[in-house]
Design a protein around this motif. Structure first.
Motif, PDB file in Angstrom:
ATOM      1  N   MET A  41       0.842  -1.203   0.000  1.00  0.00           N
ATOM      2  CA  MET A  41       0.000   0.000   0.000  1.00  0.00           C
ATOM      3  C   MET A  41       0.874   1.249   0.000  1.00  0.00           C
ATOM      4  SD  MET A  41      -2.918   1.303   2.669  1.00  0.00           S
ATOM      5  CE  MET A  41      -1.791   1.987   3.871  1.00  0.00           C
ATOM      6  N   GLN A  42       1.876   1.278   0.889  1.00  0.00           N
ATOM      7  CA  GLN A  42       2.721   2.466   1.019  1.00  0.00           C
ATOM      8  C   GLN A  42       3.510   2.746  -0.260  1.00  0.00           C
ATOM      9  OE1 GLN A  42       6.196   3.080   1.165  1.00  0.00           O
ATOM     10  NE2 GLN A  42       5.786   5.252   1.531  1.00  0.00           N
ATOM     11  N   GLN A  43       4.003   1.688  -0.897  1.00  0.00           N
ATOM     12  CA  GLN A  43       4.766   1.884  -2.136  1.00  0.00           C
ATOM     13  C   GLN A  43       3.897   2.555  -3.197  1.00  0.00           C
ATOM     14  OE1 GLN A  43       8.310   0.878  -2.761  1.00  0.00           O
ATOM     15  NE2 GLN A  43       7.976   1.281  -0.604  1.00  0.00           N
ATOM     16  N   ASN A  44       2.661   2.136  -3.272  1.00  0.00           N
ATOM     17  CA  ASN A  44       1.750   2.712  -4.264  1.00  0.00           C
ATOM     18  C   ASN A  44       1.290   4.100  -3.861  1.00  0.00           C
ATOM     19  OD1 ASN A  44       0.934   0.675  -6.570  1.00  0.00           O
ATOM     20  ND2 ASN A  44       1.395  -0.499  -4.722  1.00  0.00           N
ATOM     21  N   PHE A  45       0.997   4.267  -2.574  1.00  0.00           N
ATOM     22  CA  PHE A  45       0.616   5.581  -2.077  1.00  0.00           C
ATOM     23  C   PHE A  45       1.769   6.578  -2.246  1.00  0.00           C
ATOM     24  CE2 PHE A  45       0.519   8.632   1.491  1.00  0.00           C
ATOM     25  CZ  PHE A  45      -0.637   9.309   1.156  1.00  0.00           C
ATOM     26  N   GLY A  46       2.979   6.125  -1.908  1.00  0.00           N
ATOM     27  CA  GLY A  46       4.157   6.992  -1.970  1.00  0.00           C
ATOM     28  C   GLY A  46       4.416   7.538  -3.378  1.00  0.00           C
ATOM     29  N   ALA A 137      -5.290  11.391   3.348  1.00  0.00           N
ATOM     30  CA  ALA A 137      -4.916   9.987   3.544  1.00  0.00           C
ATOM     31  C   ALA A 137      -3.667   9.887   4.414  1.00  0.00           C
ATOM     32  CB  ALA A 137      -4.686   9.304   2.198  1.00  0.00           C
ATOM     33  N   SER A 138      -2.706  10.742   4.125  1.00  0.00           N
ATOM     34  CA  SER A 138      -1.464  10.760   4.906  1.00  0.00           C
ATOM     35  C   SER A 138      -1.757  11.053   6.378  1.00  0.00           C
ATOM     36  CB  SER A 138      -0.543  11.810   4.292  1.00  0.00           C
ATOM     37  OG  SER A 138       0.571  12.006   5.109  1.00  0.00           O
ATOM     38  N   GLY A 139      -2.669  11.981   6.607  1.00  0.00           N
ATOM     39  CA  GLY A 139      -3.065  12.307   7.981  1.00  0.00           C
ATOM     40  C   GLY A 139      -3.682  11.109   8.692  1.00  0.00           C
ATOM     41  N   SER A 140      -4.449  10.327   7.947  1.00  0.00           N
ATOM     42  CA  SER A 140      -5.096   9.161   8.569  1.00  0.00           C
ATOM     43  C   SER A 140      -4.066   8.073   8.881  1.00  0.00           C
ATOM     44  CB  SER A 140      -6.225   8.627   7.683  1.00  0.00           C
ATOM     45  OG  SER A 140      -5.718   7.983   6.530  1.00  0.00           O
ATOM     46  N   CYS A 141      -3.010   7.984   8.089  1.00  0.00           N
ATOM     47  CA  CYS A 141      -1.909   7.045   8.404  1.00  0.00           C
ATOM     48  C   CYS A 141      -1.237   7.478   9.707  1.00  0.00           C
ATOM     49  CB  CYS A 141      -0.850   7.025   7.302  1.00  0.00           C
ATOM     50  SG  CYS A 141      -1.433   6.482   5.686  1.00  0.00           S
ATOM     51  N   LYS A 142      -0.939   8.782   9.763  1.00  0.00           N
ATOM     52  CA  LYS A 142      -0.179   9.319  10.898  1.00  0.00           C
ATOM     53  C   LYS A 142      -0.953   9.194  12.212  1.00  0.00           C
ATOM     54  CE  LYS A 142       2.529  13.383  12.267  1.00  0.00           C
ATOM     55  NZ  LYS A 142       2.287  13.129  13.686  1.00  0.00           N
ATOM     56  N   THR A 143      -2.253   9.506  12.161  1.00  0.00           N
ATOM     57  CA  THR A 143      -3.083   9.425  13.367  1.00  0.00           C
ATOM     58  C   THR A 143      -2.983   8.036  13.994  1.00  0.00           C
ATOM     59  OG1 THR A 143      -4.624  11.019  12.427  1.00  0.00           O
ATOM     60  CG2 THR A 143      -5.447   9.669  14.235  1.00  0.00           C
ATOM     61  N   CYS A 144      -3.075   7.023  13.167  1.00  0.00           N
ATOM     62  CA  CYS A 144      -3.035   5.659  13.675  1.00  0.00           C
ATOM     63  C   CYS A 144      -1.622   5.289  14.142  1.00  0.00           C
ATOM     64  CB  CYS A 144      -3.528   4.687  12.607  1.00  0.00           C
ATOM     65  SG  CYS A 144      -3.893   3.043  13.257  1.00  0.00           S
ATOM     66  N   HIS A 145      -0.623   5.692  13.368  1.00  0.00           N
ATOM     67  CA  HIS A 145       0.757   5.391  13.774  1.00  0.00           C
ATOM     68  C   HIS A 145       1.097   6.033  15.107  1.00  0.00           C
ATOM     69  CE1 HIS A 145       1.973   4.482   9.325  1.00  0.00           C
ATOM     70  NE2 HIS A 145       1.359   3.485   9.918  1.00  0.00           N
ATOM     71  N   ASP A 146       0.673   7.272  15.297  1.00  0.00           N
ATOM     72  CA  ASP A 146       0.984   7.972  16.547  1.00  0.00           C
ATOM     73  C   ASP A 146       0.407   7.226  17.755  1.00  0.00           C
ATOM     74  OD1 ASP A 146       2.291   9.864  15.091  1.00  0.00           O
ATOM     75  OD2 ASP A 146       0.772  11.441  15.310  1.00  0.00           O
TER      76      ASP A 146
HETATM   77  C1  ASC Z   1       3.546   7.472   4.018  1.00  0.00           C
HETATM   78  C2  ASC Z   1       3.914   6.516   4.986  1.00  0.00           C
HETATM   79  C3  ASC Z   1       3.303   6.817   6.130  1.00  0.00           C
HETATM   80  C4  ASC Z   1       2.462   7.981   5.947  1.00  0.00           C
HETATM   81  C5  ASC Z   1       2.847   9.004   6.957  1.00  0.00           C
HETATM   82  C6  ASC Z   1       1.978  10.212   6.874  1.00  0.00           C
HETATM   83  O1  ASC Z   1       3.880   7.472   2.861  1.00  0.00           O
HETATM   84  O2  ASC Z   1       4.759   5.507   4.842  1.00  0.00           O
HETATM   85  O3  ASC Z   1       3.397   6.180   7.242  1.00  0.00           O
HETATM   86  O4  ASC Z   1       2.671   8.386   4.585  1.00  0.00           O
HETATM   87  O5  ASC Z   1       4.170   9.358   6.780  1.00  0.00           O
HETATM   88  O6  ASC Z   1       2.375  11.134   7.815  1.00  0.00           O
END
Ligand code: ASC
Length: 150
Positions: A41-46, A137-146
């Motif tokens: 997912m990240q490779q494609n999103f990136g 979308a990036s914000g939603s990744c970060k929220t969960c990672h945090d």
């Molecule tokens: C990315 C990635 C994440 C999110 C995050 C957004 O490409 O690997 O974990 O975006 O960096 O803040």
């Protein structure tokens, strides 16, 4: 009648819990599976994020194809966060995932929603729409990672 009702209930339970419980022979497999799905997912999103940030030229066809894959991949990791998969292979998954599953699931659903929106934006080929959707979308990744990734 009672038998039929319990059969229906059992098959419903099997359907709902199947992916999480039956798909993985061991915790290590589940951990690798979810990491693999998130990696793809990240490779494609990136790739799309690079276009949104101006690090790569906009290629609408590549963006649309990448978004389609990222959107599909966004559905896959969650079945692999079953009980007992907090260890068994190197993982950054925090214990809070299992002690606060409702919140985790909520974040997971939000991310999938944002990925759907990105998919729609990518299909338009409009850079401003793609930028906005990448940001969300990036914000939603970060929220969960945090909250849930160490
Ligand atoms: C990315 C990635 C994440 C999110 C995050 C957004 O490409 O690997 O974990 O975006 O960096 O803040």
């Amino acid at each position: 009648m009672k038998k039929l009702a319990s059969l229906i209930l059992l098959s419903a339970i099997a359907t709902l819990s199947g992916p999480a419980m039956a798909q993985f022979a061991k915790a290590e497999d589940a951990i690798k599976y979810r990491q693999s799905a998130l990696f793809v997912m990240q490779q494609n999103f990136g790739r799309i994020a690079a276009m949104a940030a101006g690090r790569a030229p906009l290629d609408a066809k590549v963006a649309a194809e990448s978004a389609e894959v990222a959107t599909y991949m966004s559905k896959l990791p969650w079945a692999a966060f079953g009980e007992g998969t907090d260890k068994g292979a190197p993982t950054k998954a925090k214990a809070e995932i299992w002690s606060n599953k409702a919140k985790f699931n909520d974040y997971a659903e939000k991310m999938q929603g944002e990925m759907n929106k990105l998919n729609a934006a990518a299909k338009t080929g409009n850079l401003d729409s793609i930028k906005a959707a990448v940001g969300a979308a990036s914000g939603s990744c970060k929220t969960c990672h945090d909250a849930f990734r160490s």
